[in-house]
Design a protein around this motif. Sequence first.
Motif, mmCIF file in Angstrom:
data_model
loop_
_atom_site.group_PDB
_atom_site.id
_atom_site.type_symbol
_atom_site.label_atom_id
_atom_site.label_comp_id
_atom_site.label_asym_id
_atom_site.label_seq_id
_atom_site.Cartn_x
_atom_site.Cartn_y
_atom_site.Cartn_z
ATOM 1 N N ILE A 201 0.835 -1.208 0.000
ATOM 2 C CA ILE A 201 0.000 0.000 0.000
ATOM 3 C C ILE A 201 0.866 1.252 0.000
ATOM 4 O O ILE A 201 0.508 2.278 -0.609
ATOM 5 N N CYS A 202 2.025 1.199 0.657
ATOM 6 C CA CYS A 202 2.948 2.344 0.639
ATOM 7 C C CYS A 202 3.428 2.628 -0.780
ATOM 8 O O CYS A 202 3.517 3.790 -1.201
ATOM 9 N N ARG A 203 3.744 1.582 -1.506
ATOM 10 C CA ARG A 203 4.171 1.762 -2.896
ATOM 11 C C ARG A 203 3.029 2.362 -3.726
ATOM 12 O O ARG A 203 3.243 3.234 -4.579
ATOM 13 N N CYS A 208 0.597 7.213 -6.223
ATOM 14 C CA CYS A 208 -0.498 8.195 -6.294
ATOM 15 C C CYS A 208 0.034 9.618 -6.194
ATOM 16 O O CYS A 208 -0.480 10.538 -6.849
ATOM 17 N N LYS A 209 1.055 9.804 -5.379
ATOM 18 C CA LYS A 209 1.608 11.143 -5.200
ATOM 19 C C LYS A 209 2.439 11.570 -6.398
ATOM 20 O O LYS A 209 2.697 12.758 -6.585
ATOM 21 N N ALA A 210 2.868 10.587 -7.205
ATOM 22 C CA ALA A 210 3.533 10.918 -8.460
ATOM 23 C C ALA A 210 2.461 11.206 -9.503
ATOM 24 O O ALA A 210 1.280 11.388 -9.194
ATOM 25 N N THR A 211 2.827 11.261 -10.754
ATOM 26 C CA THR A 211 1.832 11.544 -11.789
ATOM 27 C C THR A 211 0.914 10.357 -11.972
ATOM 28 O O THR A 211 1.303 9.209 -11.775
ATOM 29 N N LYS A 212 -0.314 10.634 -12.335
ATOM 30 C CA LYS A 212 -1.274 9.556 -12.569
ATOM 31 C C LYS A 212 -0.824 8.658 -13.721
ATOM 32 O O LYS A 212 -1.058 7.460 -13.713
ATOM 33 N N ARG A 213 -0.150 9.273 -14.727
ATOM 34 C CA ARG A 213 0.314 8.475 -15.873
ATOM 35 C C ARG A 213 1.334 7.442 -15.411
ATOM 36 O O ARG A 213 1.314 6.289 -15.827
ATOM 37 N N ARG A 214 2.225 7.869 -14.494
ATOM 38 C CA ARG A 214 3.226 6.926 -13.994
ATOM 39 C C ARG A 214 2.566 5.798 -13.220
ATOM 40 O O ARG A 214 2.985 4.656 -13.283
ATOM 41 N N MET A 215 1.527 6.122 -12.486
ATOM 42 C CA MET A 215 0.813 5.095 -11.723
ATOM 43 C C MET A 215 0.194 4.070 -12.660
ATOM 44 O O MET A 215 0.223 2.870 -12.409
ATOM 45 N N LEU A 216 -0.367 4.541 -13.756
ATOM 46 C CA LEU A 216 -1.009 3.631 -14.690
ATOM 47 C C LEU A 216 0.018 2.815 -15.469
ATOM 48 O O LEU A 216 -0.228 1.666 -15.841
ATOM 49 N N ASP A 229 -9.245 9.002 -8.428
ATOM 50 C CA ASP A 229 -9.329 10.195 -7.582
ATOM 51 C C ASP A 229 -9.422 9.844 -6.092
ATOM 52 O O ASP A 229 -9.106 10.684 -5.236
ATOM 53 N N LEU A 230 -9.866 8.646 -5.787
ATOM 54 C CA LEU A 230 -10.037 8.233 -4.386
ATOM 55 C C LEU A 230 -8.878 7.385 -3.879
ATOM 56 O O LEU A 230 -8.813 7.072 -2.685
ATOM 57 N N GLU A 231 -7.986 6.992 -4.784
ATOM 58 C CA GLU A 231 -6.942 6.018 -4.428
ATOM 59 C C GLU A 231 -6.056 6.507 -3.291
ATOM 60 O O GLU A 231 -5.798 5.782 -2.323
ATOM 61 N N GLU A 232 -5.574 7.742 -3.379
ATOM 62 C CA GLU A 232 -4.656 8.256 -2.354
ATOM 63 C C GLU A 232 -5.321 8.300 -0.976
ATOM 64 O O GLU A 232 -4.716 7.906 0.026
ATOM 65 N N SER A 233 -6.555 8.760 -0.922
ATOM 66 C CA SER A 233 -7.256 8.852 0.374
ATOM 67 C C SER A 233 -7.510 7.475 0.968
ATOM 68 O O SER A 233 -7.389 7.278 2.184
ATOM 69 N N PHE A 234 -7.861 6.510 0.126
ATOM 70 C CA PHE A 234 -8.069 5.148 0.630
ATOM 71 C C PHE A 234 -6.759 4.555 1.136
ATOM 72 O O PHE A 234 -6.734 3.855 2.160
ATOM 73 N N CYS A 235 -5.664 4.814 0.429
ATOM 74 C CA CYS A 235 -4.360 4.315 0.880
ATOM 75 C C CYS A 235 -4.008 4.882 2.254
ATOM 76 O O CYS A 235 -3.557 4.150 3.150
ATOM 77 N N LYS A 236 -4.216 6.174 2.439
ATOM 78 C CA LYS A 236 -3.911 6.803 3.729
ATOM 79 C C LYS A 236 -4.794 6.247 4.841
ATOM 80 O O LYS A 236 -4.322 5.991 5.959
ATOM 81 N N ALA A 237 -6.095 6.059 4.550
ATOM 82 C CA ALA A 237 -7.021 5.535 5.558
ATOM 83 C C ALA A 237 -6.628 4.127 5.983
ATOM 84 O O ALA A 237 -6.715 3.768 7.172
ATOM 85 N N LEU A 238 -6.201 3.311 5.043
ATOM 86 C CA LEU A 238 -5.792 1.943 5.363
ATOM 87 C C LEU A 238 -4.463 1.920 6.103
ATOM 88 O O LEU A 238 -4.296 1.179 7.088
#
Length: 721
Positions: A201-203, A208-216, A229-238
Amino acid sequence: MQPLRDEDSSSIHHDSSIPSGDTSVWADVSPLLSAACNDLQEGQLINGDNFNLFAAMSALEIMDPKMDSGMVSTFYSIDEAIERGFAPVPVSSDCTINVQSIIDIMDHLLACEATWHMGHSLAQTVFSCIYVLRPERTSSQALLHSYCRVIRATCRAVVSVVSDARTNEEEDLFTMTYGLPFSGDEDAKGLLLLNAVEETICRQLRACKATKRRMLEDAELEPLQTNPDLEESFCKALLCRIRFRKHFLHALNCMRRPQGRGLELARKHIAYCISELESVLESAEFLRLDIVENGQNEIDEGTTASGRSPIGFDPTLNKRLSAPTPPRAIKLLSWKKAIDYYVKLLHNLDQICAFSLEPDLDVVLQFVIQFQKSRPDLVARAHLQLLLVQDGKLYGRDTFLTICARSLALEVSKNHGLHTNEYILQLNQLMINLLKILCANTPWQRRKLGKILNDWSVFHVQMGITVGPMMQQDSSKASKNGDKSLVILNHIYGWLDEQINWVAIRFLMLGFDLDLYSSSDYCMVYWYMYIILWKLAERARFRVLIVVNTEERKAKRNKEYSRDMVRENRISLWVLFLQCQTCLAQGLAVMIAALRNEGMCLKSQGPFNTENEKFIQHFEHLQKASLPEYDAYESFSGSTSQASLDYLPMYEYFHDAQKLAKDIKVGYANNPDKLAEVRGLEQVAERNIVAVNLFCQDRSLKVSFEFTHHPYFATAVVRRS
């Protein structure tokens, strides 16, 4: 009891019969019960030779939801709940809903665990979750699987510490596991699995904090859910929930290391836990974004941050496992209250970890008393007890003979013969029991202190009968041979008297914490406190003389010897502190007695108990322990019956307390807790001086007592009629 209808009777009668055994034959008694129902009037009972009224009152009533363990159940068994899809794996086929539901499960488990810590059964709280009961079902879901494994390991660690400390006597249900699958070997691997999930989840969060294109473009990373759009917030919550759970288990394990070796590391984990809980609270705003149908109050009282109901929980699943007692109707703590509970628990554990582990009994006792002022819960008190008493020694390192001798500036080697002395062995057990009692909750503590007072008193008398004559006969021989055993025993005998009075004053003061004294009892309570505090201060002052004399002799024999001035100053401050309390207690006793005699304060009168009877009820344990050795009630009556507001020494008691408090504040400048208490004593003295002056000017004033400045010493509040 309602009569059975004919069709009901016939249907029961024609059901398939239960096969008879070798020694039993089953018969249908439905017609008999039906006939009995028709004949019995309201309020009547069937009485047999082997079933009387007492047996009927002691029996569990079948089919009563409050009494019958198996009456109200959503499912007959866990397997039935699983077959009916009550706890699906995965929780949802929709990835977004699946992540939301797992977070809800985590939050609800936190509320269940906190509720369990507060005294409810494990079967109806944490193990009401099917995912926790059957973690092997979630092996394909790494996040949920590892989290449930760590939850089980945490529960096992908490049960272990409370069982070892035996503080579960306060609430027997706490450590009962009811045959639940509690000790799975796979749970030990939960932390490793959770670490792997955390890293994944850290990775994902870094991506998520990098560019969305890099994530994809990163093919190795599979998103938690489908909405970028919700991925970063869910990662932090978990992550904050995972990290809290991980560090909390690490902290518990570190605190169990022998002789306090893991306390420093435990403090680091506790700091991480507190930080992660703050992040958990911050995540609530995001998790509630799509909740519009519930009101704010309903969300705040919910057991999840989102306000949604979790999936996979049923408190009736294990009702049949709690057969020894009727099932309790429980109300889970809300999610916010659960967070508050854990913040308090972590601060209490941090207090324990920050303790210096100084081998000084005075320091230990003062720390325990100060720790108890925060009203710690069962888990924190169990950890404190296990830290203080390990293998019959203080911190698992020093025998109580060594500790007692050190408080008198005496030296006892590890191989000294006194360690096997009969009286020293008894003293060791008494000290262990005392520390365990001081770690109990307030009602339990006071009840047990009253009982052990007699044990301490009897031991003191027995030791005096033996040690006194021995000292007179063998003191000269012992000094010539260099054997200091009798000298040490004699000093410990005097020290015992101080400890008995310390236990007695603690017993009396706990009565204020429990609201056991009415305002009409204050006069006798403060009189008794004055007697005990005076004796305690005298014994403490005598100990100061012993310590100073011993240190001076050591310095004369060895010029390089450095005296322990810190210890001497600490005991001297303690004596001044006791003298300040003594003056206040005496002043309050005389002032209240004068107000009663002047008719300005109600006497202890009632239709059932005389003042003498109330005196016995409050101080029976002290009188059994011969505290004081004379007739206490007769002395109390004689000393208070003639008190008046014109009695000048009454003013001096409060003035003396005020002066002592000002002197003590200088010594406690670096101890904020003690300094605050001394300031409270000073304020009590100042305000009571003002109150006495007002009484003398106008005796028509109304008087009441409040504890706004100190929990044990009252302040007189004056109002006009």
